[in-house]
Write a protein that holds these residues in place. Structure first.
Motif, mmCIF file in Angstrom:
data_model
loop_
_atom_site.group_PDB
_atom_site.id
_atom_site.type_symbol
_atom_site.label_atom_id
_atom_site.label_comp_id
_atom_site.label_asym_id
_atom_site.label_seq_id
_atom_site.Cartn_x
_atom_site.Cartn_y
_atom_site.Cartn_z
ATOM 1 N N ILE A 89 0.798 -1.128 0.296
ATOM 2 C CA ILE A 89 0.037 0.137 0.051
ATOM 3 C C ILE A 89 0.750 1.203 -0.076
ATOM 4 C CG2 ILE A 89 -1.601 1.283 1.285
ATOM 5 C CD1 ILE A 89 -2.796 -1.400 2.300
ATOM 6 N N GLU A 90 0.706 2.022 -0.994
ATOM 7 C CA GLU A 90 1.103 3.273 -0.959
ATOM 8 C C GLU A 90 0.782 4.470 -0.064
ATOM 9 O OE1 GLU A 90 4.094 4.502 -4.849
ATOM 10 O OE2 GLU A 90 1.864 4.724 -5.138
ATOM 11 N N ARG A 91 -0.390 4.621 -0.449
ATOM 12 C CA ARG A 91 -1.177 5.546 0.507
ATOM 13 C C ARG A 91 -2.899 5.226 0.331
ATOM 14 N NH1 ARG A 91 -0.645 9.138 -4.327
ATOM 15 N NH2 ARG A 91 -2.415 9.068 -5.239
ATOM 16 N N SER A 92 -3.382 5.889 1.437
ATOM 17 C CA SER A 92 -4.961 5.443 1.554
ATOM 18 C C SER A 92 -5.403 6.829 2.186
ATOM 19 C CB SER A 92 -5.284 4.469 2.591
ATOM 20 O OG SER A 92 -6.310 3.909 2.626
ATOM 21 N N GLU A 93 -6.355 7.460 1.435
ATOM 22 C CA GLU A 93 -6.921 8.731 1.995
ATOM 23 C C GLU A 93 -8.266 8.849 1.108
ATOM 24 O OE1 GLU A 93 -4.809 11.784 -1.274
ATOM 25 O OE2 GLU A 93 -3.732 11.228 0.555
ATOM 26 N N ASN A 94 -9.263 9.452 1.801
ATOM 27 C CA ASN A 94 -10.550 9.757 1.251
ATOM 28 C C ASN A 94 -11.248 8.493 0.665
ATOM 29 O OD1 ASN A 94 -10.105 12.363 1.614
ATOM 30 N ND2 ASN A 94 -9.036 12.517 -0.301
ATOM 31 N N GLY A 95 -11.080 7.301 1.466
ATOM 32 C CA GLY A 95 -11.749 6.331 1.140
ATOM 33 C C GLY A 95 -11.071 5.472 -0.223
ATOM 34 N N GLU A 96 -9.978 5.710 -0.624
ATOM 35 C CA GLU A 96 -9.173 5.334 -1.795
ATOM 36 C C GLU A 96 -7.926 4.891 -1.572
ATOM 37 O OE1 GLU A 96 -8.730 6.751 -6.072
ATOM 38 O OE2 GLU A 96 -10.753 7.357 -5.257
ATOM 39 N N THR A 97 -7.524 3.762 -1.821
ATOM 40 C CA THR A 97 -6.125 3.248 -1.640
ATOM 41 C C THR A 97 -5.411 2.982 -2.628
ATOM 42 O OG1 THR A 97 -6.875 1.983 0.406
ATOM 43 C CG2 THR A 97 -4.710 1.194 -0.340
ATOM 44 N N THR A 98 -3.850 3.306 -2.811
ATOM 45 C CA THR A 98 -3.076 3.124 -3.914
ATOM 46 C C THR A 98 -2.102 2.005 -3.514
ATOM 47 O OG1 THR A 98 -3.318 5.449 -4.425
ATOM 48 C CG2 THR A 98 -1.724 4.252 -5.513
ATOM 49 N N VAL A 99 -2.087 1.149 -4.594
ATOM 50 C CA VAL A 99 -1.129 -0.104 -4.292
ATOM 51 C C VAL A 99 -0.160 0.004 -5.330
ATOM 52 C CG1 VAL A 99 -1.040 -2.526 -4.297
ATOM 53 C CG2 VAL A 99 -3.000 -1.288 -2.968
ATOM 54 N N LEU A 100 1.172 -0.148 -4.987
ATOM 55 C CA LEU A 100 2.198 -0.613 -5.865
ATOM 56 C C LEU A 100 2.274 -2.026 -5.949
ATOM 57 C CD1 LEU A 100 4.120 0.996 -7.426
ATOM 58 C CD2 LEU A 100 5.858 0.809 -5.563
ATOM 59 N N ALA A 101 2.072 -2.538 -7.132
ATOM 60 C CA ALA A 101 2.135 -3.984 -7.396
ATOM 61 C C ALA A 101 3.191 -4.314 -8.545
ATOM 62 C CB ALA A 101 0.702 -4.447 -7.775
ATOM 63 N N CYS A 102 4.017 -5.484 -8.191
ATOM 64 C CA CYS A 102 4.997 -5.819 -9.181
ATOM 65 C C CYS A 102 4.379 -7.239 -9.645
ATOM 66 C CB CYS A 102 6.347 -5.868 -8.755
ATOM 67 S SG CYS A 102 7.531 -6.617 -9.888
ATOM 68 N N TYR A 103 4.154 -7.811 -10.680
ATOM 69 C CA TYR A 103 3.778 -8.640 -11.457
ATOM 70 C C TYR A 103 4.872 -9.464 -12.144
ATOM 71 C CZ TYR A 103 -1.024 -7.153 -10.991
ATOM 72 O OH TYR A 103 -2.221 -6.856 -10.184
ATOM 73 N N ASP A 104 5.308 -10.524 -11.235
ATOM 74 C CA ASP A 104 6.543 -11.094 -11.733
ATOM 75 C C ASP A 104 6.151 -12.492 -12.529
ATOM 76 O OD1 ASP A 104 8.648 -9.417 -10.246
ATOM 77 O OD2 ASP A 104 8.007 -10.443 -8.348
ATOM 78 N N PHE A 105 6.339 -12.333 -13.788
ATOM 79 C CA PHE A 105 5.987 -13.309 -14.807
ATOM 80 C C PHE A 105 7.159 -14.020 -14.853
ATOM 81 C CE2 PHE A 105 2.100 -10.418 -15.406
ATOM 82 C CZ PHE A 105 1.184 -11.472 -15.197
ATOM 83 N N PRO A 106 7.141 -15.098 -15.449
ATOM 84 C CA PRO A 106 8.511 -15.843 -15.803
ATOM 85 C C PRO A 106 9.285 -15.255 -16.725
ATOM 86 C CG PRO A 106 6.871 -17.564 -15.421
ATOM 87 C CD PRO A 106 6.082 -16.189 -15.344
ATOM 88 N N SER A 107 8.700 -14.628 -17.853
ATOM 89 C CA SER A 107 9.246 -14.135 -18.716
ATOM 90 C C SER A 107 9.615 -12.452 -18.674
ATOM 91 C CB SER A 107 8.566 -14.359 -20.265
ATOM 92 O OG SER A 107 7.229 -13.791 -20.208
ATOM 93 N N ASN A 108 8.895 -11.903 -17.854
ATOM 94 C CA ASN A 108 9.123 -10.382 -17.494
ATOM 95 C C ASN A 108 8.273 -10.050 -16.279
ATOM 96 O OD1 ASN A 108 6.238 -10.627 -17.955
ATOM 97 N ND2 ASN A 108 6.408 -9.228 -19.869
ATOM 98 N N ASP A 109 8.656 -8.642 -15.838
ATOM 99 C CA ASP A 109 8.059 -7.905 -14.890
ATOM 100 C C ASP A 109 7.176 -6.861 -15.193
ATOM 101 O OD1 ASP A 109 9.454 -10.245 -13.101
ATOM 102 O OD2 ASP A 109 11.029 -8.829 -12.732
ATOM 103 N N THR A 110 6.277 -6.691 -14.273
ATOM 104 C CA THR A 110 5.410 -5.411 -14.785
ATOM 105 C C THR A 110 5.129 -4.723 -13.375
ATOM 106 O OG1 THR A 110 4.324 -6.533 -16.551
ATOM 107 C CG2 THR A 110 3.272 -4.530 -15.649
ATOM 108 N N LEU A 111 5.619 -3.499 -13.319
ATOM 109 C CA LEU A 111 5.258 -2.793 -12.009
ATOM 110 C C LEU A 111 4.130 -1.664 -12.260
ATOM 111 C CD1 LEU A 111 6.082 -2.001 -9.221
ATOM 112 C CD2 LEU A 111 7.649 -0.320 -10.123
ATOM 113 N N MET A 112 3.310 -1.949 -11.603
ATOM 114 C CA MET A 112 1.978 -1.014 -11.681
ATOM 115 C C MET A 112 1.527 -0.269 -10.384
ATOM 116 S SD MET A 112 1.053 -1.734 -14.819
ATOM 117 C CE MET A 112 -0.527 -1.178 -14.848
ATOM 118 N N ARG A 113 1.156 1.066 -10.647
ATOM 119 C CA ARG A 113 0.324 1.723 -9.470
ATOM 120 C C ARG A 113 -1.019 1.516 -9.879
ATOM 121 N NH1 ARG A 113 3.267 5.918 -9.535
ATOM 122 N NH2 ARG A 113 4.509 5.476 -7.426
ATOM 123 N N GLU A 114 -1.641 0.958 -8.660
ATOM 124 C CA GLU A 114 -3.204 0.463 -9.094
ATOM 125 C C GLU A 114 -3.947 1.349 -7.660
ATOM 126 O OE1 GLU A 114 -2.016 -3.832 -10.907
ATOM 127 O OE2 GLU A 114 -3.067 -3.572 -8.659
#
Length: 114
Positions: A89-114
């Motif tokens: 969890i990156e931050r949580s305010e006004n009923g909304e939470t922002t998550v930093l997520a890293c999807y580590d697939f065998p062939s690549n990684d994807t970093l997302m702010r959700e």
């Protein structure tokens, strides 16, 4: 699974995860989401989503219903085999939470702010 299809599913998953709104006290809900997503657990994902949810994927012009999303789990299960998902969890305010997520697939990684 063709690379473009798992990207569509990943985009849907990322969008849905942004719909899971929680306060800092609800980190358990976010943990449940990512665990269910990694396990491709239809039951858990279905419980976490409202029946009338609509996932809008602006970059590809697609709108998915809950049923569409759950129906795509078979393809996602193949794509996520051998993967890992790390999140914080990156931050949580006004009923909304922002998550930093890293999807580590065998062939690549994807970093997302959700």
């Amino acid at each position: 699974m063709p690379r473009s299809r798992w990207k569509v599913f990943l985009a849907a998953a990322l969008l849905i995860s942004s719909l899971v709104r929680a306060s800092a006290d609800d980190g358990a809900i976010i943990d449940r989401w990512y665990s269910a997503l990694l396990a491709a657990d239809r039951t858990e994902l279905s419980e976490l989503l409202a029946d009338d949810v609509r996932m809008k994927l602006d970059d590809i012009g697609v709108v998915q219903t809950k049923q569409d999303f759950i129906a795509s789990i078979d393809e996602w299960q193949s794509a996520v085999a051998g993967a890992a998902i790390r999140h914080r969890i990156e931050r949580s305010e006004n009923g909304e939470t922002t998550v930093l997520a890293c999807y580590d697939f065998p062939s690549n990684d994807t970093l997302m702010r959700e």
